[in-house]
Design a protein around this motif. Sequence first.
Motif, short mmCIF file in Angstrom:
data_model
loop_
_atom_site.label_atom_id
_atom_site.label_comp_id
_atom_site.label_asym_id
_atom_site.label_seq_id
_atom_site.Cartn_x
_atom_site.Cartn_y
_atom_site.Cartn_z
N LEU A 1 0.84 -1.19 0.00
CA LEU A 1 0.00 0.00 0.00
C LEU A 1 0.88 1.25 0.00
CD1 LEU A 1 -3.07 0.13 0.12
CD2 LEU A 1 -2.95 0.30 2.58
N LEU A 2 2.12 1.10 0.48
CA LEU A 2 2.99 2.25 0.70
C LEU A 2 3.82 2.56 -0.54
CD1 LEU A 2 4.17 1.17 4.24
CD2 LEU A 2 2.40 2.82 3.69
N ARG A 3 3.71 3.82 -0.98
CA ARG A 3 4.44 4.24 -2.17
C ARG A 3 5.95 4.18 -1.95
NH1 ARG A 3 1.83 9.58 -4.74
NH2 ARG A 3 -0.03 8.75 -3.72
N VAL A 4 6.39 4.50 -0.73
CA VAL A 4 7.83 4.50 -0.42
C VAL A 4 8.45 3.14 -0.74
CG1 VAL A 4 9.21 5.72 1.24
CG2 VAL A 4 6.85 5.19 1.81
N ILE A 5 7.71 2.09 -0.46
CA ILE A 5 8.24 0.75 -0.67
C ILE A 5 8.25 0.40 -2.16
CG2 ILE A 5 7.66 -1.69 -0.35
CD1 ILE A 5 7.00 -1.05 2.52
N LYS A 6 7.16 0.76 -2.84
CA LYS A 6 7.04 0.37 -4.25
C LYS A 6 8.03 1.11 -5.14
CE LYS A 6 2.57 1.01 -4.04
NZ LYS A 6 1.12 1.08 -4.30
N LYS A 7 8.44 2.31 -4.74
CA LYS A 7 9.31 3.09 -5.62
C LYS A 7 10.78 2.74 -5.47
CE LYS A 7 6.47 6.90 -6.91
NZ LYS A 7 6.25 8.32 -7.00
N LYS A 8 11.14 1.98 -4.43
CA LYS A 8 12.55 1.63 -4.24
C LYS A 8 12.78 0.19 -4.68
CE LYS A 8 13.80 4.91 -0.68
NZ LYS A 8 12.78 5.19 0.34
N ALA A 9 13.61 0.04 -5.71
CA ALA A 9 13.82 -1.28 -6.31
C ALA A 9 14.23 -2.33 -5.27
CB ALA A 9 14.87 -1.18 -7.41
#
Lengths: 393, 183
Positions: free
Chosen positions: A305-313
């Motif tokens: 759900l968290l964008r921070v996690i999805k944007k970091k490879a």
Amino acid sequence: MGSLAASMDLAGMRRKALLVGGIALAASAPGLMADPEQFFRSYLVAYLYWAAIPTGCLALLMLHHLVGGEWGIVIRRMLEAGTRTFLLVLLLLAPVLLNLPRLYIWARPDVVAHDKLLQHKAAYLNTGFFLGRTAFYFAAWMLLAFLLNKYSTAQERDKTNGWKGKLQTVSGIGILVYGLTVSFASVDWVMSLDPHWFSTIYGVMFMVGGALTTLSFVVIMLSRLAQAQPMAALLKPSHFHDLGNLMFAFVMLWAYVAFSQFLIIWSGNLPEEIPFYLHRFHGSWGVIAVALLLFHFALPFILLLLRVIKKKAQVLARVAMLMMFMRLVDLIWMVTPSFHGERISLHWLDLTLPVGVGGIWVAYFLSQLSNRPIEPVEAHLIEAPHAAVEGGH
Amino acid sequence: MSDFHAAHGRLYGLMAEFDNRYDLIEAAKRSHAAGYRKMDAYSPMPIHGLEEALGFHEWRMPMLVLLGGIFGCVGGFSLMYWMAVHAYPMNIGGRPNYSWPAFIPPAFETTILCAAFAAVFGMLALNGLPRPHHPVFSVPGFALATRDKFFLCIESADPLFQVEATRKFLESLHAKEVNEVER
């Protein structure tokens, strides 16, 4: 991140995969001598787990050709490499096909002779037809893989748009073929382990689960490729964001489908259906069921759900590793109670064989991946982050 | 001093017009780099990267939707529990009154319903809608923001806003035209 390697050491990764796979298979060999029954049961789970990736690659590749999007452009080489492994996947199925009576009770004439229901189902569940259907599935998947790879190479060579239409036509028809073949394959290879039981959503569960395994595998691979050129220059956080969103969608879809089957069977509470869940919820398998709810759904749901996690490879790759592990747990939970009933019975072969089969498959996948350039086929379509803006400075 | 009065009295802000989205993103980036914060961009279509260029961080909407979803989930499940166990217990197929699997589909639906309500009404509330008029409509040619022109408006409420300096700044960003936005 420090300096980027000039190119990815795919050969080194392949050697490592082969080594790990070889050691795990060698370690499993004594199990084949000591307890062949258990060996083939564990082998089937390991096989189903890894065979889900090439079929998943096929599905995602066709989906990408049909709907487009940068997420697909950056992983297309990997998806194509995955579809070029079907020959090995077929070879890996040989041990199962040569030992059908060990795994499937409908293949044992002495059992069928005393089982009215199996006699009624024998028109479909018999060795000859089973082998014929399996041959058909592989023929269909290999044909699709061949056409998709052939037109893709042509598209790369000619740089014209004509091949795109052909790829879309193959994908449009192919995605229907995929849906039917994977549904039937999951019924044949897995559901028929318990031939008295049936569920009409079974094929969808395998398709969704397979897509999730594939996406997780691809995210892990892409996070590795992102550390070297040419992908380092092309990949943007938004690509991982998109792939993370797709993983999120499939996590939810998995939960939706898995719960649908449970709700319907639980509501009906019929003697021919309910044993599936009695075996998997009562007794020690129930612990695994709760673990699945928590770590195959709740935790990844919150993390993704968290964008921070999805944007970091590299962070998303961690979540993908959790997903790949939970996919194996889910598959063991789905398949193994068919053999053992309520009591949890994890054998050491359930761990060594997935690693062994996986090592071999990953090594072959990597060799297919390094056969062609890493640079995406349609790299020019990837929009550089505000390309026109940079020129203004 | 007269500048200050102009900024806070008559003027809503200064509106720069651009021909393409790249110029708009560039202008937004440079305005943000120059220290302007109270500004907004207008374009005919969603533009990737514009939010980041404007330094626009919207966390209230996602938070509202999440809260709406959690409320719907807990509320829906509690409603089912109250009805099935306390208000109107019924023997259905011999199952216990508290049969949680049957509560999940309604809880799922109310989750989506409340999250969607939070999204729609939260968006309207945070945007200050419905609102019949907005100062930017007074800019000549602003209607083209729904067709093929791109606009960036720096508002007079920004502490750095000074009519002449800000106008010069916007003109240096390849703006086709800079207009005053009257209140």
